[in-house]
Design a protein around this motif. Structure first.
Motif, PDB file in Angstrom:
ATOM      1  N   ALA A   2       0.864  -1.182   0.000  1.00  0.00           N
ATOM      2  CA  ALA A   2       0.000   0.000   0.000  1.00  0.00           C
ATOM      3  C   ALA A   2       0.898   1.227   0.000  1.00  0.00           C
ATOM      4  N   PRO A   3       1.122   1.863  -1.140  1.00  0.00           N
ATOM      5  CA  PRO A   3       2.083   2.978  -1.230  1.00  0.00           C
ATOM      6  C   PRO A   3       1.831   4.109  -0.244  1.00  0.00           C
ATOM      7  N   ILE A   4       0.573   4.270   0.204  1.00  0.00           N
ATOM      8  CA  ILE A   4       0.302   5.342   1.159  1.00  0.00           C
ATOM      9  C   ILE A   4       1.073   5.154   2.462  1.00  0.00           C
ATOM     10  N   ALA A   5       1.532   3.925   2.716  1.00  0.00           N
ATOM     11  CA  ALA A   5       2.287   3.654   3.936  1.00  0.00           C
ATOM     12  C   ALA A   5       3.638   4.355   3.943  1.00  0.00           C
ATOM     13  N   LEU A   6       4.044   4.960   2.821  1.00  0.00           N
ATOM     14  CA  LEU A   6       5.283   5.740   2.806  1.00  0.00           C
ATOM     15  C   LEU A   6       5.213   6.909   3.796  1.00  0.00           C
ATOM     16  N   VAL A   7       3.991   7.278   4.170  1.00  0.00           N
ATOM     17  CA  VAL A   7       3.829   8.333   5.182  1.00  0.00           C
ATOM     18  C   VAL A   7       4.504   7.914   6.492  1.00  0.00           C
ATOM     19  N   PHE A   8       4.432   6.624   6.828  1.00  0.00           N
ATOM     20  CA  PHE A   8       5.113   6.139   8.034  1.00  0.00           C
ATOM     21  C   PHE A   8       6.604   6.456   7.957  1.00  0.00           C
ATOM     22  N   VAL A   9       7.208   6.205   6.811  1.00  0.00           N
ATOM     23  CA  VAL A   9       8.644   6.448   6.641  1.00  0.00           C
ATOM     24  C   VAL A   9       8.948   7.943   6.769  1.00  0.00           C
ATOM     25  N   GLY A  10       8.149   8.752   6.099  1.00  0.00           N
ATOM     26  CA  GLY A  10       8.380  10.194   6.156  1.00  0.00           C
ATOM     27  C   GLY A  10       8.225  10.763   7.548  1.00  0.00           C
ATOM     28  N   VAL A  11       7.179  10.339   8.264  1.00  0.00           N
ATOM     29  CA  VAL A  11       6.948  10.857   9.626  1.00  0.00           C
ATOM     30  C   VAL A  11       8.053  10.417  10.574  1.00  0.00           C
ATOM     31  N   ALA A  12       8.470   9.153  10.481  1.00  0.00           N
ATOM     32  CA  ALA A  12       9.539   8.665  11.357  1.00  0.00           C
ATOM     33  C   ALA A  12      10.838   9.421  11.103  1.00  0.00           C
ATOM     34  N   THR A  13      11.164   9.657   9.832  1.00  0.00           N
ATOM     35  CA  THR A  13      12.381  10.386   9.501  1.00  0.00           C
ATOM     36  C   THR A  13      12.293  11.837   9.969  1.00  0.00           C
ATOM     37  N   LEU A  14      11.162  12.460   9.768  1.00  0.00           N
ATOM     38  CA  LEU A  14      10.977  13.851  10.208  1.00  0.00           C
ATOM     39  C   LEU A  14      11.117  13.967  11.719  1.00  0.00           C
ATOM     40  N   ALA A  15      10.487  13.044  12.450  1.00  0.00           N
ATOM     41  CA  ALA A  15      10.572  13.088  13.918  1.00  0.00           C
ATOM     42  C   ALA A  15      12.008  12.897  14.384  1.00  0.00           C
ATOM     43  N   ALA A  16      12.748  11.996  13.731  1.00  0.00           N
ATOM     44  CA  ALA A  16      14.141  11.775  14.120  1.00  0.00           C
ATOM     45  C   ALA A  16      14.999  12.987  13.815  1.00  0.00           C
ATOM     46  N   ALA A  17      14.809  13.593  12.640  1.00  0.00           N
ATOM     47  CA  ALA A  17      15.597  14.768  12.275  1.00  0.00           C
ATOM     48  C   ALA A  17      15.260  15.970  13.148  1.00  0.00           C
ATOM     49  N   SER A  18      14.019  16.051  13.629  1.00  0.00           N
ATOM     50  CA  SER A  18      13.636  17.146  14.530  1.00  0.00           C
ATOM     51  C   SER A  18      14.272  16.997  15.900  1.00  0.00           C
ATOM     52  N   ARG A  19      14.587  15.755  16.271  1.00  0.00           N
ATOM     53  CA  ARG A  19      15.097  15.500  17.614  1.00  0.00           C
ATOM     54  C   ARG A  19      16.624  15.409  17.657  1.00  0.00           C
ATOM     55  N   TRP A  20      17.223  14.802  16.633  1.00  0.00           N
ATOM     56  CA  TRP A  20      18.659  14.552  16.651  1.00  0.00           C
ATOM     57  C   TRP A  20      19.342  15.178  15.445  1.00  0.00           C
ATOM     58  N   SER A  21      20.655  14.945  15.355  1.00  0.00           N
ATOM     59  CA  SER A  21      21.437  15.476  14.254  1.00  0.00           C
ATOM     60  C   SER A  21      21.265  14.618  13.007  1.00  0.00           C
ATOM     61  N   MET A  22      22.058  14.918  11.983  1.00  0.00           N
ATOM     62  CA  MET A  22      21.900  14.279  10.680  1.00  0.00           C
ATOM     63  C   MET A  22      22.114  12.770  10.726  1.00  0.00           C
ATOM     64  N   VAL A  23      23.163  12.310  11.414  1.00  0.00           N
ATOM     65  CA  VAL A  23      23.537  10.894  11.359  1.00  0.00           C
ATOM     66  C   VAL A  23      22.438   9.979  11.900  1.00  0.00           C
ATOM     67  N   PRO A  24      21.951  10.156  13.136  1.00  0.00           N
ATOM     68  CA  PRO A  24      20.904   9.241  13.622  1.00  0.00           C
ATOM     69  C   PRO A  24      19.600   9.352  12.847  1.00  0.00           C
ATOM     70  N   SER A  25      19.237  10.554  12.424  1.00  0.00           N
ATOM     71  CA  SER A  25      17.995  10.682  11.653  1.00  0.00           C
ATOM     72  C   SER A  25      18.136  10.030  10.281  1.00  0.00           C
ATOM     73  N   ALA A  26      19.330  10.180   9.655  1.00  0.00           N
ATOM     74  CA  ALA A  26      19.553   9.531   8.366  1.00  0.00           C
ATOM     75  C   ALA A  26      19.549   8.011   8.508  1.00  0.00           C
ATOM     76  N   ALA A  27      20.031   7.506   9.662  1.00  0.00           N
ATOM     77  CA  ALA A  27      20.032   6.056   9.879  1.00  0.00           C
ATOM     78  C   ALA A  27      18.609   5.513   9.934  1.00  0.00           C
ATOM     79  N   ILE A  28      17.719   6.234  10.628  1.00  0.00           N
ATOM     80  CA  ILE A  28      16.324   5.791  10.693  1.00  0.00           C
ATOM     81  C   ILE A  28      15.676   5.890   9.319  1.00  0.00           C
TER      82      ILE A  28
END
Length: 288
Positions: free
Chosen positions: A94-120
């Protein structure tokens, strides 16, 4: 990794509940969209796989909402990692599930620096690639996953920089306010010392000289037997008033030169001076 989210105790409860409600509402809409987008056929157990991945992604999202204000980075990172990986795998169905990936990455980048957010984000993108290859889905889902990761990282880092900038401005304003308070306090102390010197040099010296004159006058009166008793009584009252005034002047000088004593202590001294009893009860709170 630097924690940027504030302490939960410092977040107004109303806004915290509103943010959680909106986040969970978005999760509900996303779950509905995923369920509607899963193919109807049950070949190769697609429905079962989609259900398991959806439960994992939604459950990790819900857990993230509950723990995102915690100071434990490991717990929050684990939740976001599951959201990204499960959502990336689910996107092949279900391609709409890409929202999960985007939200998780956004939340990680909002909280941490580039490396940990890029890893998630990389975990989510890798899950998209592997699931797409295994399911034989459209390659466009892979590009969508990469776009979701890139967008999440950029938006999250931008938000993080905005938060840091706001924090720096707030700290600078706070430091400036503190400097103004210290400068005002120093000026006040200087003025108090000036008043203390003036009071000591003028009033205290004048009262001391007057006290000496009255003592001398009292000696003269004592040597004159014919002096009336009324004059003696009046002289004694005058001497007493001068002594009290001199003591109060000295107390005022001490109060101006030293830091003021606590209000409770000062009230206690006033009560003792007038023969009264002063009692305090309850919690002590500063006067505003």
């Amino acid at each position: 990794m630097t924690l940027l989210f504030p302490d939960p105790d410092q977040i107004p409860p109303r806004w915290g509940r509103l943010a959680n409600g909106l986040t969970l509402g978005g999760l509900g809409l996303l779950v509905f969209g995923v369920v509607s987008g899963v193919p109807g056929s049950d070949s190769h157990g697609q429905k079962l796989a989609a259900l398991l991945l959806l439960v994992a992604a939604a459950g990790a999202w819900f857990a993230w909402v509950l723990v995102r204000n915690w100071r434990s980075d490991a717990v929050v990172a684990s939740c976001l990692l599951v959201v990204a990986a499960a959502g990336g795998a689910l996107a092949a169905l279900a391609p709409i599930a890409l929202v999960f990936v985007g939200v998780a990455t956004l939340a990680a980048a909002s909280r941490w620096s580039m490396v940990p957010s890029a890893a998630i984000g990389a975990a989510g993108a890798l899950a998209v690639i592997v699931a797409t290859a295994a399911n034989g889905s459209n390659i466009g889902v892979v590009w969508g996953g990469l776009a979701a990761v890139f967008t999440g990282v950029m938006v999250g880092l931008t938000r993080r920089q905005a938060v840091e900038h706001t924090a720096q401005v707030t700290r600078a304003e706070l430091a400036s306010d503190r400097a103004d308070v210290e400068r005002t306090r120093a000026e006040l102390l200087t003025e108090r010392n000036h008043l203390a010197r003036e009071l000591h040099d003028v009033l205290a010296h004048t009262l001391a000289a007057l006290s000496l004159q009255l003592e001398a006058f009292a000696t003269v009166v004592d040597t004159e037997p014919e002096t009336s008793q009324g004059v003696r009584d009046q002289l004694e009252r005058t001497q007493r008033l001068v002594r009290e005034g001199l003591e109060e002047a000295r107390g005022a000088v001490r109060a101006l030169r030293d830091d003021p004593a606590p209000l409770e202590e000062r009230l206690q001294k006033v009560a003792e001076r007038h023969g009264a009893t002063f009692v305090t009860s309850g919690a002590v709170r500063p006067l505003r």
